[in-house]
Design an enzyme around this catalytic site. Sequence first.
Site, short mmCIF file in Angstrom:
data_model
loop_
_atom_site.label_atom_id
_atom_site.label_comp_id
_atom_site.label_asym_id
_atom_site.label_seq_id
_atom_site.Cartn_x
_atom_site.Cartn_y
_atom_site.Cartn_z
N ASP A 192 -4.02 1.90 11.50
CA ASP A 192 -5.39 1.61 11.92
C ASP A 192 -5.35 1.24 13.41
O ASP A 192 -5.32 2.12 14.26
CB ASP A 192 -5.88 0.47 11.02
CG ASP A 192 -7.35 0.15 11.16
OD1 ASP A 192 -8.13 1.05 11.49
OD2 ASP A 192 -7.73 -1.01 10.93
N PHE A 223 -13.62 2.28 6.18
CA PHE A 223 -12.66 1.52 5.38
C PHE A 223 -12.43 2.26 4.07
O PHE A 223 -13.36 2.51 3.32
CB PHE A 223 -13.14 0.09 5.12
CG PHE A 223 -12.03 -0.77 4.59
CD1 PHE A 223 -11.16 -1.41 5.46
CD2 PHE A 223 -11.82 -0.91 3.23
CE1 PHE A 223 -10.10 -2.17 4.98
CE2 PHE A 223 -10.76 -1.67 2.73
CZ PHE A 223 -9.91 -2.30 3.62
N VAL A 224 -11.18 2.61 3.82
CA VAL A 224 -10.87 3.44 2.64
C VAL A 224 -10.04 2.69 1.60
O VAL A 224 -9.32 1.74 1.93
CB VAL A 224 -10.14 4.74 3.05
CG1 VAL A 224 -11.10 5.67 3.80
CG2 VAL A 224 -8.89 4.47 3.89
N GLU A 267 4.32 4.30 5.72
CA GLU A 267 3.13 3.44 5.77
C GLU A 267 1.96 4.11 5.06
O GLU A 267 1.89 5.33 5.00
CB GLU A 267 2.73 3.20 7.25
CG GLU A 267 3.02 1.81 7.76
CD GLU A 267 2.09 0.74 7.21
OE1 GLU A 267 1.65 0.81 6.04
OE2 GLU A 267 1.81 -0.20 7.96
N ASP A 287 -5.99 -0.89 -0.60
CA ASP A 287 -6.79 -1.88 -1.31
C ASP A 287 -7.95 -2.41 -0.50
O ASP A 287 -7.98 -2.32 0.73
CB ASP A 287 -5.90 -3.09 -1.67
CG ASP A 287 -5.58 -3.94 -0.45
OD1 ASP A 287 -4.99 -3.40 0.52
OD2 ASP A 287 -5.93 -5.14 -0.43
N ARG A 311 -6.22 -0.09 -5.69
CA ARG A 311 -5.01 0.65 -5.35
C ARG A 311 -4.73 1.76 -6.35
O ARG A 311 -4.10 2.76 -6.04
CB ARG A 311 -3.79 -0.28 -5.32
CG ARG A 311 -3.83 -1.36 -4.25
CD ARG A 311 -2.47 -2.04 -4.16
NE ARG A 311 -2.52 -3.32 -3.48
CZ ARG A 311 -2.45 -3.50 -2.17
NH1 ARG A 311 -2.33 -2.45 -1.38
NH2 ARG A 311 -2.49 -4.69 -1.63
N GLY A 360 0.78 -1.24 0.00
CA GLY A 360 0.00 0.00 0.00
C GLY A 360 0.81 1.28 0.00
O GLY A 360 0.39 2.30 -0.55
N LYS A 373 -6.21 6.48 11.54
CA LYS A 373 -7.58 6.42 12.08
C LYS A 373 -7.45 6.39 13.60
O LYS A 373 -7.41 5.31 14.20
CB LYS A 373 -8.28 5.13 11.64
CG LYS A 373 -8.60 5.00 10.17
CD LYS A 373 -9.34 3.68 9.96
CE LYS A 373 -9.37 3.27 8.53
NZ LYS A 373 -9.88 1.88 8.34
P1 IMP Z 1 -3.20 -2.03 11.70
O1 IMP Z 1 -2.24 -3.10 12.11
O2 IMP Z 1 -4.59 -2.30 12.27
O3 IMP Z 1 -2.75 -0.63 12.04
O4 IMP Z 1 -3.43 -2.17 10.16
C1 IMP Z 1 -2.59 -1.59 9.25
C2 IMP Z 1 -2.77 -2.19 7.87
O5 IMP Z 1 -4.12 -2.60 7.62
C3 IMP Z 1 -2.47 -1.11 6.85
O6 IMP Z 1 -1.09 -1.06 6.52
C4 IMP Z 1 -3.36 -1.51 5.71
O7 IMP Z 1 -2.70 -2.44 4.88
C5 IMP Z 1 -4.55 -2.19 6.35
N1 IMP Z 1 -5.69 -1.25 6.52
C6 IMP Z 1 -6.15 -0.71 7.67
N2 IMP Z 1 -7.20 0.11 7.44
C7 IMP Z 1 -7.41 0.09 6.12
C8 IMP Z 1 -8.36 0.74 5.25
O8 IMP Z 1 -9.23 1.53 5.65
N3 IMP Z 1 -8.23 0.48 3.92
C9 IMP Z 1 -7.29 -0.38 3.41
N4 IMP Z 1 -6.38 -1.00 4.18
C10 IMP Z 1 -6.44 -0.77 5.51
MG MG Z 2 -3.30 -3.82 3.05
#
Ligand code: IMP
Ligand code: MG
Length: 187
Positions: free
Chosen positions: A108, A157-158, A104, A164, A170, A49, A136
């Site tokens: 999330d 969710f974006v 990054e 993606d 993407r 991403g 977020k």
């Molecule tokens: P985390 O470990 O929950 O912070 O997740 C991070 C990863 O989840 C990011 O690097 C993205 O690949 C994916 N991700 C989290 N939220 C989204 C979203 O809204 N759209 C797409 N991918 C997301």
């Molecule tokens: Mg991803």
Amino acid sequence: MTHGLDLERGVGEILIDETALRARVVELGAEISADYAGRDLLLVGVLKGAVFFMADLMRELTMPCEIDFMAISSYGVATDSSGVVRILKDLDINVAGRDVLVVEDIVDSGLTLSYLIRSLRARKPASLEVAALLTKPERREIDVPVRYVGFEIPNRFVIGYGLDFAERYRNLPYVAVLHPDLVPSTA
Ligand code: IMP
Ligand code: MG
């Protein structure tokens, strides 16, 4: 062209358009260039991403820099991170003694990044910071220091600009909310 129509069928509200993305990347580039002036920066992109943001950000940097990539898999369901991560592709470059900036797409829960930071810190870089295009804050489960943030977004969710849904979207040049019809009910 049915291809374009198919792609846009998944797109909900546009949150950040191309102009706003471009302007913010230019600002972040200037800030990072000032902070790292006279240093030799190593940008570490998290596949896949971050590739789009990283390519644009790097072209705004005015000091010498290198790039490398890591690929990480999370064992979560489609739109959720479990925090259990595995390194699928590690760095080629040794980060010991280097100024490292992790790039990054989105933070999330913060679990993926937190794992990554721990793994990189153990390799003794001279400095370690994070630049994330999106964050977020409402979803954060673990505190991770993100030095450079593009945009804070709500808990939606974006997709687009590298982000993606099931490996699609993407290539959208903007960041949009995934169309409500496609959001999995488990999330
Ligand atoms: P985390 O470990 O929950 O912070 O997740 C991070 C990863 O989840 C990011 O690097 C993205 O690949 C994916 N991700 C989290 N939220 C989204 C979203 O809204 N759209 C797409 N991918 C997301
Ligand atoms: Mg991803």
